[in-house]
Design a protein around this motif. Structure first.
Motif, mmCIF file in Angstrom:
data_model
loop_
_atom_site.group_PDB
_atom_site.id
_atom_site.type_symbol
_atom_site.label_atom_id
_atom_site.label_comp_id
_atom_site.label_asym_id
_atom_site.label_seq_id
_atom_site.Cartn_x
_atom_site.Cartn_y
_atom_site.Cartn_z
ATOM 1 N N UNK A 13 86.115 80.737 55.812
ATOM 2 C CA UNK A 13 84.961 80.510 55.679
ATOM 3 C C UNK A 13 84.216 81.793 54.949
ATOM 4 N N UNK A 14 83.360 81.658 54.144
ATOM 5 C CA UNK A 14 82.487 82.780 53.609
ATOM 6 C C UNK A 14 81.048 82.815 54.146
ATOM 7 N N UNK A 15 80.959 83.249 55.477
ATOM 8 C CA UNK A 15 79.535 83.255 55.809
ATOM 9 C C UNK A 15 78.581 83.801 55.139
ATOM 10 N N UNK A 16 78.628 84.916 54.215
ATOM 11 C CA UNK A 16 77.591 85.580 53.377
ATOM 12 C C UNK A 16 77.148 84.280 52.414
ATOM 13 N N UNK A 17 78.103 83.824 51.603
ATOM 14 C CA UNK A 17 77.981 82.599 50.594
ATOM 15 C C UNK A 17 77.297 81.463 51.440
ATOM 16 N N UNK A 18 77.656 81.087 52.675
ATOM 17 C CA UNK A 18 77.036 80.020 53.309
ATOM 18 C C UNK A 18 75.655 80.175 53.494
ATOM 19 N N UNK A 19 75.233 81.487 54.056
ATOM 20 C CA UNK A 19 73.966 81.924 54.367
ATOM 21 C C UNK A 19 73.121 81.864 53.250
ATOM 22 N N UNK A 49 76.885 71.778 56.804
ATOM 23 C CA UNK A 49 76.530 70.874 58.061
ATOM 24 C C UNK A 49 75.240 71.324 58.497
ATOM 25 N N UNK A 50 74.805 70.298 59.140
ATOM 26 C CA UNK A 50 73.265 70.660 59.684
ATOM 27 C C UNK A 50 73.111 71.825 60.848
ATOM 28 N N UNK A 51 74.242 71.760 61.531
ATOM 29 C CA UNK A 51 74.573 72.889 62.411
ATOM 30 C C UNK A 51 74.712 74.211 61.723
ATOM 31 N N UNK A 52 74.961 74.099 60.461
ATOM 32 C CA UNK A 52 75.091 75.582 59.895
ATOM 33 C C UNK A 52 73.564 76.211 59.805
ATOM 34 N N UNK A 53 72.480 75.448 59.494
ATOM 35 C CA UNK A 53 71.242 76.024 59.082
ATOM 36 C C UNK A 53 70.816 76.765 60.441
ATOM 37 N N UNK A 54 71.236 76.080 61.793
ATOM 38 C CA UNK A 54 70.680 76.860 62.987
ATOM 39 C C UNK A 54 71.770 77.950 63.529
ATOM 40 N N UNK A 55 72.888 77.795 62.936
ATOM 41 C CA UNK A 55 73.746 78.970 63.204
ATOM 42 C C UNK A 55 73.337 80.344 62.643
ATOM 43 N N UNK A 56 72.658 80.146 61.421
ATOM 44 C CA UNK A 56 72.227 81.255 60.652
ATOM 45 C C UNK A 56 71.091 81.683 60.793
ATOM 46 N N UNK A 57 70.148 80.576 61.242
ATOM 47 C CA UNK A 57 68.627 80.914 61.316
ATOM 48 C C UNK A 57 68.307 80.345 62.751
#
Length: 195
Positions: A13-19, A49-57
């Motif tokens: 995964x590329x966390x910065x790109x996803x964020x 994924x929906x969970x990604x939005x709450x993972x980063x924010x």
């Protein structure tokens, strides 16, 4: 596999790109008329994924503030790009009006500015963010025409931006030129003397 690949290896995964994708999606939703900023809408737009939005924010409010900051940064970059074309303002009212008119023709830019203003009216913590463009432009112009004249021009341009958001056609170049020229020569009491 070549080491010159541009993306991460499969499965990584590329966390910065996803964020960043989440922030960009939220920013686009904010400037779309009638769109509601929700975690589900952002996830769908960003392709995560929906969970990604709450993972980063931690909250939708944090995501909204980050997206609005990103939009304000875009406006700052646009202003920096045209700053040298705006000056000297005293002899270039028409050129300044043309630059502003081009901005007003950019529907996304107008919606961005209005979204920042609207957000700041309902959330005072965002006021500094919304005022960055007008404060910076006032500072740029004030060194050439005095603070009172600069503030009057920026106030007029804020109104022209609101007008562009509500009408199909923005204020015309000739009208803007006449107003800017008149405001440049406005008598002031701010100690900068008549110029």
């Amino acid at each position: 596999m070549s080491t010159e690949e541009t993306g991460p290896p499969p499965g990584r995964r590329d966390p910065q790109a996803r964020r960043q994708a989440i922030v960009e999606a939220a920013a686009e939703i904010i400037v779309e008329p009638g769109s509601a900023l929700t975690h589900r809408a952002v996830a769908s737009r960003a392709g995560v994924s929906l969970g990604s939005t709450t993972q980063y924010f931690a909250s939708l409010e944090e995501l909204r503030t980050t997206a609005l900051t990103s939009l304000a940064d875009e406006i700052d970059a646009d202003l920096a790009a045209v700053e040298h074309d705006l000056l000297p303002l005293e002899g270039a009212a028409e050129r300044s009006a043309e630059i502003m008119h081009d901005f007003l023709l950019d529907t996304r830019a107008v919606r961005t500015d209005l979204a920042l203003m609207t957000a700041a009216m309902s959330d005072p913590t965002l006021r500094d963010l919304a005022l960055r463009w007008s404060d910076r432009l006032t500072d740029i112009l004030a060194t050439h025409i005095g603070r009172e004249r600069a503030a009057a021009i920026v106030l007029y341009l804020d109104g022209a931006t609101m007008h562009a958001g509500l009408h199909d056609d923005p204020v015309g170049v000739a009208e803007m030129t006449a107003v800017i020229r008149a405001l440049i020569t406005l008598p002031t009491d701010d100690g900068d003397g008549a110029r």
